[in-house]
Write a protein that holds these residues in place. Structure first.
Motif, PDB file in Angstrom:
ATOM      1  N   ASP A 179     -38.931  25.532  15.672  1.00  0.00           N
ATOM      2  CA  ASP A 179     -39.374  26.062  14.383  1.00  0.00           C
ATOM      3  C   ASP A 179     -39.747  27.521  14.618  1.00  0.00           C
ATOM      4  O   ASP A 179     -39.931  27.941  15.766  1.00  0.00           O
ATOM      5  N   ARG A 311     -42.217  18.828  12.614  1.00  0.00           N
ATOM      6  CA  ARG A 311     -43.131  19.795  11.988  1.00  0.00           C
ATOM      7  C   ARG A 311     -44.178  19.079  11.142  1.00  0.00           C
ATOM      8  O   ARG A 311     -45.375  19.383  11.223  1.00  0.00           O
ATOM      9  N   ALA A 379     -38.439  26.121   7.788  1.00  0.00           N
ATOM     10  CA  ALA A 379     -39.866  25.897   7.550  1.00  0.00           C
ATOM     11  C   ALA A 379     -40.274  26.484   6.209  1.00  0.00           C
ATOM     12  O   ALA A 379     -39.717  27.472   5.767  1.00  0.00           O
TER      13      ALA A 379
END
Length: 379
Positions: A179, A311, A379
């Motif tokens: 990420d 995440r 993200a």
């Protein structure tokens, strides 16, 4: 009685991981199967049988423990299974997790020297062999996940980076998407960071990268170089007020109780790679080479699929400790890019130095902008 059962299961689990006997059966067990002595014995026997039947052993070292994969998808267990299956059992993969054989640059040296066959490490570790690899740290060049995937699958990357890496004795098996790095503020420090002005004067922990140091200076922070191993104590003691790993790394490395706010600025990726000793790879029979390549591609697909769930898990765990998360609007992101993005003239020297010429950099830039056939969630 229940506590005694759980204790026994833990002991059996540790026995198993200590021997390296970690197959798909064990991973399935982690979803709820009891760690009975019978199950441990059966799985250990399967692993020994695999090792005995294999024609080749491939040691793969990582800096991360097995359990880190839920929030930091390193994929070591998946890669092991996929290589063993795709080579029809001709290769037995022996994992060395948790930094047993070192981390980062130490693992790169072991792979290059042939001490081990493969390892996971930061993509930045390739920069000393192929300087263009360090371009990933150019702010907003490939910070978003999809832009990073576009770059490492582009023809320009293969020609300008992978060819140079191979000339130094490495084969890149696949690139790991974690990420983007974030802006994380410590408890007791300033409030949420939404614009560059919010970073004004903030003591920002940075690694040794000259580019990251320059970037955080451009957006108003006070860059404070701190070794990674000293970072938790530096944040706790206020030596630094902020840092920039990915959300998954913040959770895995135990920052959850010392942070207050995390902002997704999407400037720079947190990227890893599995590299292999090229001489060893080329010494393998053709069908084994093809099996390792197929397994690597399959594992890469699995990694891309796991990014959002990893995440979300890390965020959920950090929220339990009171950490607040902030996503930026397009207008806010544009403000960050305008303040420190790679389009600014201050970065031209880095582009030429690392890519070799502005023309070479522009080819890599075209690769970033060209949508890859591989999709990943941003993200």
């Amino acid at each position: 009685m229940e506590n005694e059962l759980k204790s026994a299961e833990r002991r059996n689990f540790l026995k198993l991981t200590g021997t390296g006997a970690f197959t798909a059966a064990v991973v399935a067990g982690a979803a709820g199967t009891l760690w009975s002595s019978e199950a441990v014995a059966q799985t250990a026997k399967e692993e020994k049988d695999r090792q005995k039947a294999a024609e080749h052993t491939m040691t793969i070292a990582t800096a991360y423990v097995y359990g880190a994969s839920r929030s930091y998808p390193i994929m070591q267990l998946d890669l092991k299974e996929n290589i063993q299956n795709a080579t029809n059992g001709k290769v037995y993969v022996k994992l060395a997790p948790g930094g047993q054989l070192g981390a980062g640059g130490a693992l790169v040296q072991k792979v290059q020297g042939g001490t081990i066959q493969a390892a996971q490490h930061s993509l930045a570790n390739f920069a000393s062999f192929a300087p263009a690899a360090d371009l990933i740290n150019l702010p907003y060049f490939c910070g978003a996940n999809q832009r990073f995937v576009n770059l490492v699958h582009s023809d320009a990357w293969k020609q300008d980076v992978e060819a140079k890496v191979e000339a130094k004795g490495f084969k890149a098996l696949f690139y790991i998407v974690i990420d983007p790095r974030v802006v994380a503020m410590r408890k007791g420090g300033a409030g949420p960071v939404l614009t560059p002005s919010d970073l004004s004067g903030v003591k920002f922990r940075v690694p040794g990268s000259k580019m990251l140091q320059q970037y955080y200076k451009m957006v108003g922070a006070n860059p404070t170089p701190v070794a990674w191993g000293e970072t938790p104590s530096a944040i706790k003691q206020g030596v630094a007020d902020a840092l920039d790993p990915s959300v998954g790394a913040l959770f895995v490395f135990g920052f959850k109780d010392i942070l207050s706010h995390v902002t997704f600025t999407q400037a720079v990726p947190d990227s890893q790679v599995f590299s292999c000793n090229l001489e060893w790879f080329n010494s393998m029979p053709k069908d084994v080479q093809e099996g390792i390549e197929v397994a690597s591609e399959i594992t890469s697909h699995q990694n891309l699929a796991k990014v959002p769930s990893a995440r979300n898990y890390a965020m959920a765990e950090l929220r339990k400790s009171g950490v607040e998360f902030h996503s930026l609007s397009d207008a806010q992101l544009a403000e960050w890019k305008a303040a420190g993005g790679y389009q600014r003239k201050e970065w031209d020297e880095f582009k030429v130095e690392l890519a070799g010429s502005m023309a070479a950099f522009e080819k890599l830039e075209a690769g970033v902008e060209t949508k890859s056939r591989y999709y990943v969630h941003d993200a």
